[in-house]
Design an enzyme around this catalytic site. Structure first.
Site, short mmCIF file in Angstrom:
data_model
loop_
_atom_site.label_atom_id
_atom_site.label_comp_id
_atom_site.label_asym_id
_atom_site.label_seq_id
_atom_site.Cartn_x
_atom_site.Cartn_y
_atom_site.Cartn_z
N HIS A 1 1.79 4.54 -2.93
CA HIS A 1 1.93 5.99 -2.77
C HIS A 1 3.27 6.47 -3.32
O HIS A 1 3.36 7.55 -3.92
CB HIS A 1 1.80 6.37 -1.30
CG HIS A 1 0.42 6.24 -0.74
ND1 HIS A 1 -0.70 6.74 -1.38
CD2 HIS A 1 -0.04 5.66 0.40
CE1 HIS A 1 -1.77 6.48 -0.66
NE2 HIS A 1 -1.41 5.83 0.42
N GLU B 1 -6.62 6.53 -0.99
CA GLU B 1 -6.50 5.35 -0.14
C GLU B 1 -7.17 4.14 -0.80
O GLU B 1 -6.65 3.03 -0.73
CB GLU B 1 -7.12 5.62 1.24
CG GLU B 1 -6.36 6.66 2.05
CD GLU B 1 -4.89 6.33 2.17
OE1 GLU B 1 -4.55 5.18 2.51
OE2 GLU B 1 -4.06 7.23 1.92
N HIS C 1 0.84 -1.21 0.00
CA HIS C 1 0.00 0.00 0.00
C HIS C 1 0.87 1.26 0.00
O HIS C 1 0.63 2.19 -0.78
CB HIS C 1 -0.91 -0.03 1.23
CG HIS C 1 -1.74 1.18 1.43
ND1 HIS C 1 -3.09 1.24 1.14
CD2 HIS C 1 -1.42 2.42 1.91
CE1 HIS C 1 -3.56 2.44 1.42
NE2 HIS C 1 -2.56 3.18 1.90
N GLU C 2 1.90 1.28 0.85
CA GLU C 2 2.78 2.45 0.91
C GLU C 2 3.62 2.59 -0.35
O GLU C 2 3.88 3.72 -0.80
CB GLU C 2 3.68 2.37 2.15
CG GLU C 2 2.93 2.37 3.47
CD GLU C 2 1.95 3.54 3.58
OE1 GLU C 2 2.26 4.63 3.07
OE2 GLU C 2 0.86 3.35 4.16
#
Length: 655
Positions: free
Chosen positions: A177, A263, A173-174
């Site tokens: 980003h 998100e 997930h990070e």
């Protein structure tokens, strides 16, 4: 959307951020104007010429507008400059402590192992990892301006409660980003919000100053005047605090508008990367069943709340993250809303690699994608796949990265996580073949610059590094970069000198040597991956593109170089007119280095076309060498477009 579309979307969001910010500033200016007008009215109502509250008072507007603009712009500029360069400052402000690459904590080693695999799979540098030891809430964040200077932060609650698969979901997930251009927007948002909140801070400062001001005077009239001034200043301080918290409202609105949809996108990308929906879904369920949820205690958590994996602070108005139930339901449609209780767990040594149950799958993957390359110089390549997977590694790339690391002797892996050990590994990787006459010269340089103990360690490692597959060497060197960043300035100076001498010993540069040298200079010596200087014009960018394309065309070492060069130009539909190809002797690595620094300034649309052209060039003869593939990845990295390792498919024997 692909990598380039995500980057364009991030830039568009930046413009929306500017619009939101401008609306907020205008609102604050109006509020300050009427607050100042009210204070002046009450302060002068008993005088002969009382102040008249008007919607338009030129003198007051001329005073209020510049004052508010200076405070907000000054605060935003200060914070933006403070956070410029990389994400280390954000991590430290939130209470983060950098995890050393050679840590002996099992929990931390599992975390670093997951981050390393994700970095190698996505083609990004291995980021520094920070642990927030005082935070029990389950959360994480990525901070930085580019993939080359990103850092990842993880709370103690996250590390202590999650399984390896769940950690992999959070880290994926990070990395979404990092790859999608969200981090730069996040840092800009922190800077802008700081300027808005600075008014409230000034209000608090003003009231604290008043507490220490003398209010008594021997002259009765002077005493009344002093009290009037103090009352006015107190009223102004309260007004600034009130207006500042109006700014908090708008700050929360901006954070919510910018963050919530991203998100969902990052959750979906994490599933795409890992092909394991239960990993990130399980991580979100851990938050739901944990006593501290995802809340952070740090005083800086509010201004950075839009950066976190979960809702970092409670918000009375606008949440920066979608509800957990909604996020989980999008990933796992069968979710019934039940959040099982979360408890502390201990990671095991076996989790530093995949569980035993996946051994068979790993062996099959290894035989299909890694072992098949032994003794093979060429393999079929699919240039379209290379561009498609930029910023979007999938399960195969993660497994491929895992196999690359698992295939490296454990002694080398242990050394590469220690600063001085990483130095010895790099020296060993740079040693020429044993039969080469330059090897004796290299040993002399190591004896000259290294300690006897370090020289002995290089001699113990060099046999193992000689046995590595060619495609394992560059990832291994990238794994060493975080440890090399721990070197002191004198140690780094000696290291750079020795590396230069080892490369120059045989009077020629290999692609691996060039890539390693560029990574050291751009990622360790400089804080930014590109050289500073004025932005080049379009013709300079086109000329540099032609230089890089010619270098790739000549790298194939065959008579089809000119045709490959032409094929690259033709793949750029509606692009600039084709320039003449440079001679092979003119295509030096020094010229390539300068050209790559220029290409970094190109637009996303041009970068996409360029990388596609480079891919078409090396695939023209349908036989791409590992050197060509590695150089393509170095070029892609220089353009800020990290490319996952190219997977081998149907190997072809070399001539």
């Amino acid at each position: 959307m692909d990598f380039f579309s995500h980057q364009d979307r991030a830039r568009r969001n930046t413009w929306w951020l500017v619009i939101y910010f401008a609306i907020t500033v205008v609102t604050i200016i109006v509020a300050v104007y009427f607050a100042a007008a009210g204070i002046l009215y009450f302060a002068t109502r008993d005088s002969e010429v009382p102040f008249e509250i008007l919607a338009w008072n030129p003198q007051l507007w001329i005073t209020v507008v510049p004052a508010v603009m200076i405070v907000i712009a000054g605060g935003s500029l200060y914070k933006t400059m403070q956070l410029a360069g990389d994400g280390h400052r954000v991590a430290v402000e939130l209470g983060g402590v950098k995890i050393q690459p050679n840590t002996r904590s099992i929990d931390e080693r599992v975390l670093l192992n997951v981050v390393e695999e994700m970095a190698l799979a996505s083609g990004t540098p291995v980021p520094s990892v920070y642990l927030l030891p005082n935070e029990e809430g389950i959360n994480a964040f990525a901070a930085g301006t580019t993939p080359q200077n990103a850092v990842i932060g993880v709370t103690r609650g996250c590390v202590e409660t999650m399984s390896r698969d769940e950690l992999q979901g959070v880290i994926a997930h990070e990395f979404s980003h990092i790859l999608n251009g969200d981090m730069r927007l996040n840092l800009r948002l922190i800077g802008l919000l700081y300027g808005i909140l600075l008014l409230a801070m000034l209000g608090f400062v003003l009231i604290r100053m008043l507490m220490y001001m003398p209010t008594r005077s021997s002259n009765k009239d002077d005493g009344k005047g002093a009290l009037a001034i103090i009352a006015a200043m107190f009223t102004l301080g309260v007004a600034l605090i009130g207006i500042g918290y109006v700014g908090v409202f708008f700050a929360s609105l901006i954070q919510s508008a910018v963050s919530r949809q991203r998100e969902f996108l990052a959750d979906a990308s994490a599933v795409q990367f890992t092909r394991n929906p239960q990993g990130i879904a399980g991580a979100l369920k851990r938050i739901g069943g944990w006593k501290q949820k995802s809340q952070l205690k740090s005083v800086y958590a509010r201004e950075a709340s839009h950066m976190f994996f979960g809702q970092g602070v409670m918000s009375l108005w606008f949440a920066t993250h979608p509800p957990l139930n909604v996020r989980i339901k999008r990933i796992d449609p069968s979710f019934d809303g039940t959040m099982p209780p979360t408890s502390v767990r201990q990671h095991k040594e076996s989790e530093i690699v995949d569980p035993q149950t996946l051994q068979k799958q790993r062996k099959e993957f290894l035989s299909a994608h890694v072992a098949a390359l032994a003794g093979v110089d060429h393999f079929e390549s699919q240039p379209d796949d290379a561009v498609t997977h930029i910023g979007h590694p999938d399960e195969e790339h993660i497994e491929h990265a895992h196999q690359l690391v698992e295939g490296i002797p454990s002694q080398i892996v242990d050394e590469v996580h220690d600063p001085l050990g990483a130095v010895t590994v790099v020296y060993a990787l740079l040693m020429s073949p044993e039969s080469s006459p330059s090897r004796d010269q290299q040993w002399k340089q190591i004896d000259r610059f290294a300690s006897p103990a370090m020289t002995a360690q290089v001699k113990r490692l060099v046999g193992k590094t000689d046995a590595l597959e060619p495609e394992q060497k560059l990832p291994l060197a990238c794994m060493a970069l975080p440890a090399l960043q721990q070197l002191s300035d004198p140690q780094l100076g000696t290291f750079r000198t020795t590396v230069a001498q080892l490369i120059a010993a045989d009077e020629r540069w290999t692609i691996f040597e060039y890539a390693l040298h560029r990574f050291i200079e751009r990622r360790i010596v400089r804080s930014q991956p590109t050289a500073s200087g004025p932005k080049p014009n379009p013709m300079q960018i086109v000329s540099s593109f032609a230089d890089v394309l010619a270098t790739l065309a000549h790298l194939g070492g065959n008579t089809q170089a000119e045709s490959a060069y032409h094929a690259g130009w033709q793949s750029w539909k509606n692009g600039p007119s084709e320039l003449p190809m440079l001679d092979k002797d003119a295509c030096t690595l020094k010229r390539l280095d300068r050209s790559l620094d220029v290409l970094h300034w190109a637009s996303n649309a041009w970068k996409r076309a360029m990388i596609n052209a480079f891919s078409e060039c090396i695939a023209y003869d349908r036989r791409s060498t590992i050197n060509e593939i590695e150089l393509l990845r170095v070029i892609s990295d220089a353009l800020g477009c990290p490319m996952p390792p190219v997977l081998a498919n149907a190997p072809i024997a070399a001539n």
